[in-house]
Design an enzyme around this catalytic site. Structure first.
Site, mmCIF file in Angstrom:
data_model
loop_
_atom_site.group_PDB
_atom_site.id
_atom_site.type_symbol
_atom_site.label_atom_id
_atom_site.label_comp_id
_atom_site.label_asym_id
_atom_site.label_seq_id
_atom_site.Cartn_x
_atom_site.Cartn_y
_atom_site.Cartn_z
ATOM 1 N N ARG A 11 8.575 -30.813 -40.324
ATOM 2 C CA ARG A 11 8.617 -29.572 -39.571
ATOM 3 C C ARG A 11 7.734 -29.655 -38.330
ATOM 4 O O ARG A 11 6.510 -29.782 -38.451
ATOM 5 C CB ARG A 11 8.070 -28.476 -40.503
ATOM 6 N N GLU A 40 -8.633 -17.176 -44.120
ATOM 7 C CA GLU A 40 -7.321 -17.407 -43.496
ATOM 8 C C GLU A 40 -7.358 -18.757 -42.784
ATOM 9 O O GLU A 40 -8.299 -19.026 -42.037
ATOM 10 C CB GLU A 40 -7.081 -16.282 -42.477
ATOM 11 N N ASN A 81 -3.018 -19.894 -46.260
ATOM 12 C CA ASN A 81 -2.191 -20.043 -45.067
ATOM 13 C C ASN A 81 -0.916 -19.253 -45.337
ATOM 14 O O ASN A 81 -0.028 -19.711 -46.064
ATOM 15 C CB ASN A 81 -1.863 -21.511 -44.780
ATOM 16 N N TYR A 111 2.255 -29.035 -36.419
ATOM 17 C CA TYR A 111 1.740 -29.034 -37.790
ATOM 18 C C TYR A 111 1.338 -30.409 -38.311
ATOM 19 O O TYR A 111 0.906 -30.531 -39.453
ATOM 20 C CB TYR A 111 2.795 -28.404 -38.717
ATOM 21 N N ARG A 163 -0.293 -20.097 -28.861
ATOM 22 C CA ARG A 163 1.162 -20.231 -28.961
ATOM 23 C C ARG A 163 1.855 -18.942 -28.499
ATOM 24 O O ARG A 163 1.351 -18.230 -27.667
ATOM 25 C CB ARG A 163 1.524 -20.627 -30.397
ATOM 26 N N ALA A 184 4.236 -17.474 -41.475
ATOM 27 C CA ALA A 184 4.728 -16.396 -40.615
ATOM 28 C C ALA A 184 4.374 -15.010 -41.139
ATOM 29 O O ALA A 184 4.296 -14.044 -40.354
ATOM 30 C CB ALA A 184 6.241 -16.528 -40.449
ATOM 31 N N HIS A 204 -4.935 -21.836 -40.601
ATOM 32 C CA HIS A 204 -3.699 -22.262 -39.950
ATOM 33 C C HIS A 204 -3.875 -23.696 -39.466
ATOM 34 O O HIS A 204 -4.947 -24.064 -38.964
ATOM 35 C CB HIS A 204 -3.376 -21.366 -38.747
ATOM 36 N N PRO A 214 5.433 -19.232 -46.514
ATOM 37 C CA PRO A 214 6.774 -19.724 -46.196
ATOM 38 C C PRO A 214 6.786 -20.915 -45.233
ATOM 39 O O PRO A 214 6.014 -20.966 -44.284
ATOM 40 C CB PRO A 214 7.470 -18.506 -45.551
ATOM 41 N N ASN A 215 7.692 -21.836 -45.562
ATOM 42 C CA ASN A 215 7.981 -23.025 -44.752
ATOM 43 C C ASN A 215 6.882 -24.089 -44.785
ATOM 44 O O ASN A 215 7.034 -25.151 -44.186
ATOM 45 C CB ASN A 215 8.308 -22.643 -43.299
HETATM 46 C C1 DQA Z 1 0.993 -21.405 -39.331
HETATM 47 C C2 DQA Z 1 1.172 -20.624 -38.024
HETATM 48 C C3 DQA Z 1 2.230 -19.542 -38.173
HETATM 49 O O1 DQA Z 1 2.399 -18.844 -36.962
HETATM 50 C C4 DQA Z 1 3.566 -20.158 -38.563
HETATM 51 O O2 DQA Z 1 4.521 -19.142 -38.775
HETATM 52 C C5 DQA Z 1 3.449 -21.053 -39.735
HETATM 53 C C6 DQA Z 1 2.312 -21.965 -39.818
HETATM 54 C C7 DQA Z 1 0.034 -22.593 -39.156
HETATM 55 O O3 DQA Z 1 -0.421 -23.115 -40.181
HETATM 56 O O4 DQA Z 1 -0.237 -23.027 -38.033
HETATM 57 O O5 DQA Z 1 4.345 -21.104 -40.585
HETATM 58 O O6 DQA Z 1 0.452 -20.539 -40.298
#
Ligand code: DQA
Length: 146
Positions: free
Chosen positions: A17, A97, A73, A22, A106, A76, A99, A9-10
């Protein structure tokens, strides 16, 4: 070697964003860079992004059938989704995994990953290069077991 790159998501909002966390690249630009890198590493990539938990679970299940590895990735959902953790655990392919940001540096709620325990490993904090490092591992691993 086929690798599925799955984004949660996102991550479709990258570029618009929270650039301080990011970076400024869009997801399409990141995928383009990964494609170039994969070419040199001899990897074949597929890309999937969804904002929906169930679709991500299904993508992981498919990846277990169609790919030899997954770069994930989960956004959230990393911190909340037991369903995704279970999908990682049973998909049958190694999952790395990744990020863009470093969740450990954070907010407190980001410091827990429900996925980490069932993943091969985690790469975080290197922007789009977190994905690149995961691909590099798969390329090394692939040539080692060939
Ligand atoms: C993320 C880190 C997560 O905490 C966050 O909710 C994201 C992006 C990252 O790529 O740094 O959506 O996965």
């Amino acid at each position: 070697m086929k690798i599925a790159v799955i984004n949660g998501p996102n991550l479709n909002m990258l570029g618009r964003r929270e650039a301080r966390h990011y970076g400024s690249l869009t997801l399409a630009e990141i995928n383009e860079r990964l494609q170039e890198l994969a070419h040199g590493l001899g990897l074949e990539l597929s890309f999937f992004q969804s904002n929906h938990e169930g679709e991500l679970v299904e993508a992981l299940q498919r990846a277990g059938q169609e790919a030899e590895g997954v770069v994930l990735n989960a956004g959230a959902y990393t911190h909340t989704s037991v369903a995704m953790r279970d999908a990682v655990a049973c998909c049958g392919a190694p999952v790395v995994e990744v990020h863009l940001s470093n969740p450990q540096a954070r907010e407190e709620f980001r410091r827990v990953s429900l996925l980490a325990e069932v993943c091969q490993g985690s790469v975080a904090g290197f922007g789009w290069r977190s994905y690149a490092l995961a691909l590099w591992w798969f390329a090394q691993e692939g040539s080692r077991s060939a």
